[in-house]
Design an enzyme around this catalytic site. Structure first.
Site, PDB file in Angstrom:
ATOM      1  N   ARG A 101      11.109  -1.356  11.731  1.00 56.66           N
ATOM      2  CA  ARG A 101       9.808  -1.433  12.412  1.00 56.66           C
ATOM      3  C   ARG A 101       9.755  -2.640  13.332  1.00 56.66           C
ATOM      4  O   ARG A 101       9.990  -3.761  12.911  1.00 56.66           O
ATOM      5  CB  ARG A 101       8.678  -1.508  11.370  1.00 56.66           C
ATOM      6  CG  ARG A 101       8.299  -0.158  10.827  1.00 56.66           C
ATOM      7  CD  ARG A 101       7.273  -0.264   9.742  1.00 56.66           C
ATOM      8  NE  ARG A 101       6.086  -1.005  10.140  1.00 56.66           N
ATOM      9  CZ  ARG A 101       4.980  -1.057   9.409  1.00 56.66           C
ATOM     10  NH1 ARG A 101       4.921  -0.409   8.255  1.00 56.66           N
ATOM     11  NH2 ARG A 101       3.936  -1.742   9.820  1.00 56.66           N
ATOM     12  N   ARG A 113      11.243  -7.088   4.776  1.00 58.50           N
ATOM     13  CA  ARG A 113      11.149  -5.663   5.106  1.00 58.50           C
ATOM     14  C   ARG A 113      11.749  -5.394   6.487  1.00 58.50           C
ATOM     15  O   ARG A 113      12.286  -4.316   6.739  1.00 58.50           O
ATOM     16  CB  ARG A 113       9.683  -5.215   5.055  1.00 58.50           C
ATOM     17  CG  ARG A 113       9.509  -3.711   5.215  1.00 58.50           C
ATOM     18  CD  ARG A 113       8.096  -3.258   4.892  1.00 58.50           C
ATOM     19  NE  ARG A 113       7.195  -3.464   6.016  1.00 58.50           N
ATOM     20  CZ  ARG A 113       5.882  -3.211   5.969  1.00 58.50           C
ATOM     21  NH1 ARG A 113       5.326  -2.774   4.871  1.00 58.50           N
ATOM     22  NH2 ARG A 113       5.130  -3.412   7.022  1.00 58.50           N
ATOM     23  N   LYS A 162       0.815  -1.205   0.000  1.00 55.66           N
ATOM     24  CA  LYS A 162       0.000   0.000   0.000  1.00 55.66           C
ATOM     25  C   LYS A 162       0.861   1.273   0.000  1.00 55.66           C
ATOM     26  O   LYS A 162       0.590   2.202  -0.746  1.00 55.66           O
ATOM     27  CB  LYS A 162      -0.941   0.029   1.214  1.00 55.66           C
ATOM     28  CG  LYS A 162      -1.910  -1.151   1.270  1.00 55.66           C
ATOM     29  CD  LYS A 162      -2.885  -1.020   2.433  1.00 55.66           C
ATOM     30  CE  LYS A 162      -2.219  -1.160   3.800  1.00 55.66           C
ATOM     31  NZ  LYS A 162      -1.831  -2.536   4.169  1.00 55.66           N
ATOM     32  N   ARG A 179      -0.769  -9.699  13.030  1.00 60.21           N
ATOM     33  CA  ARG A 179      -1.278  -8.664  12.107  1.00 60.21           C
ATOM     34  C   ARG A 179      -2.093  -9.299  10.986  1.00 60.21           C
ATOM     35  O   ARG A 179      -3.118  -8.764  10.578  1.00 60.21           O
ATOM     36  CB  ARG A 179      -0.118  -7.845  11.546  1.00 60.21           C
ATOM     37  CG  ARG A 179       0.416  -6.861  12.583  1.00 60.21           C
ATOM     38  CD  ARG A 179       1.822  -6.432  12.291  1.00 60.21           C
ATOM     39  NE  ARG A 179       1.960  -5.692  11.059  1.00 60.21           N
ATOM     40  CZ  ARG A 179       3.101  -5.609  10.375  1.00 60.21           C
ATOM     41  NH1 ARG A 179       4.176  -6.243  10.798  1.00 60.21           N
ATOM     42  NH2 ARG A 179       3.154  -4.896   9.283  1.00 60.21           N
TER      43      ARG A 179
HETATM   44  P1  ADP Z   1       0.940  -2.562   7.626  1.00 62.79           P
HETATM   45  O1  ADP Z   1      -0.067  -2.355   6.530  1.00 62.79           O
HETATM   46  O2  ADP Z   1       2.241  -3.073   7.126  1.00 62.79           O
HETATM   47  O3  ADP Z   1       0.419  -3.350   8.788  1.00 62.79           O
HETATM   48  P2  ADP Z   1       0.586   0.155   8.641  1.00 62.79           P
HETATM   49  O4  ADP Z   1       1.670   1.146   8.646  1.00 62.79           O
HETATM   50  O5  ADP Z   1      -0.599   0.437   7.779  1.00 62.79           O
HETATM   51  O6  ADP Z   1       1.315  -1.175   8.231  1.00 62.79           O
HETATM   52  O7  ADP Z   1       0.035  -0.079  10.130  1.00 62.79           O
HETATM   53  C1  ADP Z   1       0.882  -0.377  11.207  1.00 62.79           C
HETATM   54  C2  ADP Z   1       0.089  -0.495  12.508  1.00 62.79           C
HETATM   55  O8  ADP Z   1      -0.512   0.782  12.811  1.00 62.79           O
HETATM   56  C3  ADP Z   1      -1.086  -1.466  12.506  1.00 62.79           C
HETATM   57  O9  ADP Z   1      -0.685  -2.789  12.788  1.00 62.79           O
HETATM   58  C4  ADP Z   1      -1.970  -0.868  13.617  1.00 62.79           C
HETATM   59  O10 ADP Z   1      -1.477  -1.177  14.899  1.00 62.79           O
HETATM   60  C5  ADP Z   1      -1.789   0.633  13.434  1.00 62.79           C
HETATM   61  N1  ADP Z   1      -2.819   1.192  12.526  1.00 62.79           N
HETATM   62  C6  ADP Z   1      -2.611   1.730  11.291  1.00 62.79           C
HETATM   63  N2  ADP Z   1      -3.768   2.130  10.737  1.00 62.79           N
HETATM   64  C7  ADP Z   1      -4.754   1.823  11.622  1.00 62.79           C
HETATM   65  C8  ADP Z   1      -6.170   1.947  11.626  1.00 62.79           C
HETATM   66  N3  ADP Z   1      -6.820   2.487  10.588  1.00 62.79           N
HETATM   67  N4  ADP Z   1      -6.852   1.526  12.714  1.00 62.79           N
HETATM   68  C9  ADP Z   1      -6.229   0.995  13.758  1.00 62.79           C
HETATM   69  N5  ADP Z   1      -4.893   0.821  13.820  1.00 62.79           N
HETATM   70  C10 ADP Z   1      -4.151   1.227  12.780  1.00 62.79           C
END
Ligand code: ADP
Length: 191
Positions: free
Chosen positions: A134, A128, A14, A146
């Site tokens: 991270r 990654r 994404k 996740r």
């Molecule tokens: P990825 O898609 O690799 O999991 P992101 O950067 O989108 O990475 O998200 C990392 C973390 O941030 C998620 O595992 C969650 O804990 C938190 N997070 C991100 N977006 C949201 C959301 N819309 N609602 C709740 N938690 C979120």
């Protein structure tokens, strides 16, 4: 206004694809993961709260996430369109987003859902971890959580947009360029 939800499991690409869509269509990029990570780095109250959830691979509570997104939208009154990356991740967030956009007299144009096999996801996230720094990429147990949270809480968001006839599934495997071209094609076909 072109308002895109870029959707997909963790590791679907994404972030990478968002950058390319932003450049081509002149959209404001709202990545909730990036915003949370910036808050963690800046040691804000929001960051402290989000960190405990993120490190375990759990979702930050809806109430907190929705409030933050509302504030981010308000910071960009001049935007001519948005790409939502990592949001909405629950049906409650999708409902809230509809309301927030309605208040701006606009709506989601489409959800582009990147389809990637679980095996490929695990592989990408493990790779990654070597460069992202991270914490949630470093531990296979957190990666699995996740993916599980995605299946349970986030995947239903696809049905939400399918119900509005806005779901566009896109093959998320192959070269980064090939995937970008697929996304461009879908967006160019939107009315
Ligand atoms: P990825 O898609 O690799 O999991 P992101 O950067 O989108 O990475 O998200 C990392 C973390 O941030 C998620 O595992 C969650 O804990 C938190 N997070 C991100 N977006 C949201 C959301 N819309 N609602 C709740 N938690 C979120």
């Amino acid at each position: 206004m072109l308002n895109i939800v870029l959707f997909g499991p963790p590791g679907a690409g994404k972030g990478t694809q968002s950058e390319r869509l932003v450049a081509k269509y002149n959209l404001a990029h709202l990545s909730t993961g990036d915003i949370f990570r910036a808050n963690i780095k800046g040691e804000t109250e929001l960051g402290k709260l989000a960190k405990s959830y993120m490190d375990q691979g759990n979702l930050v509570p809806d109430e907190v996430t929705i409030k933050m997104l509302d504030q981010e939208l308000k910071k960009r009154p001049e935007a001519t369109g948005f790409i939502f990356d990592g949001f909405p991740r629950t049906v409650a967030q999708a409902d809230a987003l509809d309301d927030l956009l309605k208040a701006k007299n606009t709506q989601i144009s489409a959800m582009l859902a990147l389809e990637v096999s679980e095996e490929e996801l695990r592989d990408r996230l493990t790779k990654r971890a070597q460069t992202s720094g991270r914490k949630d990429d470093a531990d296979p147990k957190v990666i699995q959580n996740r993916i599980d949270v995605y299946q349970k809480e986030t995947a239903p968001v696809k049905d939400f947009y399918a119900g509005q006839n806005k779901l566009k599934e896109v093959n998320g495997e192959g070269s980064i360029d090939a995937i970008t071209q697929r996304l461009f094609q879908v967006i160019d076909q939107l009315a």
